[in-house]
Design a protein around this motif. Structure first.
Motif, short mmCIF file in Angstrom:
data_model
loop_
_atom_site.label_atom_id
_atom_site.label_comp_id
_atom_site.label_asym_id
_atom_site.label_seq_id
_atom_site.Cartn_x
_atom_site.Cartn_y
_atom_site.Cartn_z
N ASP A 95 3.85 10.28 8.06
CA ASP A 95 5.05 9.86 7.35
C ASP A 95 4.87 8.40 6.91
OD1 ASP A 95 7.59 9.60 6.34
OD2 ASP A 95 8.59 9.53 8.29
N LYS A 96 5.26 8.09 5.68
CA LYS A 96 5.05 6.75 5.15
C LYS A 96 5.84 5.69 5.92
CE LYS A 96 8.49 6.94 1.46
NZ LYS A 96 8.69 6.92 0.02
N ARG A 97 6.90 6.07 6.59
CA ARG A 97 7.68 5.11 7.36
C ARG A 97 6.97 4.67 8.63
NH1 ARG A 97 12.52 8.97 6.17
NH2 ARG A 97 11.19 10.20 7.50
N LYS A 98 5.90 5.38 8.99
CA LYS A 98 5.14 5.02 10.18
C LYS A 98 4.17 3.86 9.94
CE LYS A 98 6.59 8.55 12.71
NZ LYS A 98 7.41 8.39 13.88
N LEU A 99 3.87 3.59 8.66
CA LEU A 99 2.94 2.51 8.33
C LEU A 99 3.65 1.16 8.41
CD1 LEU A 99 1.08 4.01 5.25
CD2 LEU A 99 0.31 3.92 7.61
N ASP A 100 3.00 0.20 9.04
CA ASP A 100 3.56 -1.14 9.20
C ASP A 100 2.85 -2.09 8.24
OD1 ASP A 100 4.99 -3.27 10.10
OD2 ASP A 100 3.96 -3.44 12.03
N LEU A 101 3.27 -2.09 6.97
CA LEU A 101 2.64 -2.92 5.95
C LEU A 101 3.14 -4.35 5.99
CD1 LEU A 101 2.58 -0.76 2.70
CD2 LEU A 101 0.68 -1.39 4.13
N GLY A 102 4.37 -4.53 6.31
CA GLY A 102 4.98 -5.85 6.21
C GLY A 102 5.49 -6.03 4.78
N GLU A 103 4.56 -6.08 3.84
CA GLU A 103 4.91 -6.15 2.42
C GLU A 103 3.82 -5.42 1.64
OE1 GLU A 103 3.23 -10.46 1.17
OE2 GLU A 103 5.02 -10.47 2.43
N PRO A 104 4.12 -4.99 0.42
CA PRO A 104 3.12 -4.26 -0.36
C PRO A 104 1.86 -5.09 -0.60
CG PRO A 104 5.29 -4.05 -1.33
CD PRO A 104 5.41 -5.07 -0.25
N LEU A 105 0.74 -4.40 -0.71
CA LEU A 105 -0.54 -5.07 -0.92
C LEU A 105 -0.69 -5.37 -2.41
CD1 LEU A 105 -2.67 -2.71 1.32
CD2 LEU A 105 -1.43 -4.76 2.00
N LYS A 106 -0.92 -6.65 -2.75
CA LYS A 106 -0.96 -7.05 -4.17
C LYS A 106 -2.30 -7.66 -4.56
CE LYS A 106 3.95 -7.81 -4.37
NZ LYS A 106 5.03 -8.64 -4.83
N ALA A 107 -3.36 -7.34 -3.81
CA ALA A 107 -4.67 -7.89 -4.14
C ALA A 107 -5.75 -6.87 -3.77
CB ALA A 107 -4.90 -9.19 -3.37
N LEU A 108 -6.92 -7.05 -4.34
CA LEU A 108 -8.05 -6.21 -3.98
C LEU A 108 -8.61 -6.69 -2.65
CD1 LEU A 108 -9.93 -5.98 -7.40
CD2 LEU A 108 -8.35 -4.35 -6.41
N PHE A 144 -2.07 -4.08 -11.44
CA PHE A 144 -0.84 -3.70 -12.12
C PHE A 144 0.07 -3.11 -11.05
CE2 PHE A 144 -3.80 -3.06 -15.82
CZ PHE A 144 -3.32 -4.13 -16.57
N GLY A 145 1.06 -3.83 -10.61
CA GLY A 145 1.93 -3.35 -9.54
C GLY A 145 1.34 -3.71 -8.19
N SER A 146 1.56 -2.85 -7.20
CA SER A 146 1.06 -3.11 -5.85
C SER A 146 0.76 -1.79 -5.16
CB SER A 146 2.09 -3.91 -5.06
OG SER A 146 3.29 -3.20 -4.96
N VAL A 147 0.09 -1.89 -4.03
CA VAL A 147 -0.23 -0.71 -3.23
C VAL A 147 0.87 -0.57 -2.18
CG1 VAL A 147 -1.88 0.35 -1.67
CG2 VAL A 147 -2.69 -1.01 -3.59
N THR A 148 1.55 0.56 -2.18
CA THR A 148 2.66 0.78 -1.26
C THR A 148 2.24 1.73 -0.14
OG1 THR A 148 3.46 2.64 -2.55
CG2 THR A 148 4.35 0.47 -3.11
N ALA A 149 3.13 1.93 0.80
CA ALA A 149 2.86 2.84 1.91
C ALA A 149 2.61 4.25 1.40
CB ALA A 149 4.03 2.82 2.89
N ASN A 150 3.30 4.64 0.36
CA ASN A 150 3.13 5.98 -0.20
C ASN A 150 1.70 6.17 -0.74
OD1 ASN A 150 4.26 8.53 -0.75
ND2 ASN A 150 4.44 7.99 -2.91
N ASP A 151 1.14 5.15 -1.38
CA ASP A 151 -0.23 5.23 -1.90
C ASP A 151 -1.22 5.40 -0.74
OD1 ASP A 151 0.72 4.78 -4.49
OD2 ASP A 151 0.57 2.60 -4.25
#
Length: 148
Positions: free
Chosen positions: A110-123, A90-97
């Protein structure tokens, strides 16, 4: 015209650098925007002093970030998310999570330091790069786990 850069200027130099630039570029762009000042004996001495201070500050910050990097490098952090049928998030995992999961271990990032690319949407497990400082970028493993 010789100028001393007050701030970092893209494709020109860093704060405190002494640069030779076109007269019009200095008069019409750099000086009005307070990105640079005209170089003379007094300004040059002040600029060299400011550059030394900035270098010391940068070295100290890099040292602190290397210590922080050593404390998080290669560790696994678990983020629990609600899932529906077929383990769909339900939703996605963001840098804040992810930052909240790291914070539980006692480390502040700081959450801006994480390089996710895009939110994580899978287990699953994901390698995330943390950009702490120039040249200091540890990788952490984020495990996204579902809860019914």
């Amino acid at each position: 015209m010789k100028v001393i850069l007050q701030k970092d200027v893209l494709n020109l130099g860093d704060a405190g650098d002494l640069k030779e630039v076109a007269d019009g570029y200095a008069r019409n762009f750099l000086i009005p925007r307070r990105l640079a000042v005209r170089a003379n004996d007094g300004n040059t001495k002040v600029a060299l002093h400011q550059k030394r201070l900035a270098d010391l500050k940068r070295e100290k910050r890099t040292k602190v970030m290397k210590d922080l990097s050593a404390s998080i490098e290669g560790k696994t952090y678990e983020v629990k998310v609600k899932v529906g049928e077929n383990d769909k998030l339900f939703g996605s995992v963001t840098a804040n999570d992810i930052v909240l999961a790291i914070k539980k271990t006692g480390v502040e990032i700081d959450k801006r330091k994480l390089d996710l690319g895009e939110p994580l949407k899978a287990l699953g497990e994901f390698k995330i790069k943390v950009r702490l400082a120039e040249g200091v970028a540890p990788q952490i493993l984020v495990k996204v786990v579902g809860e019914a």
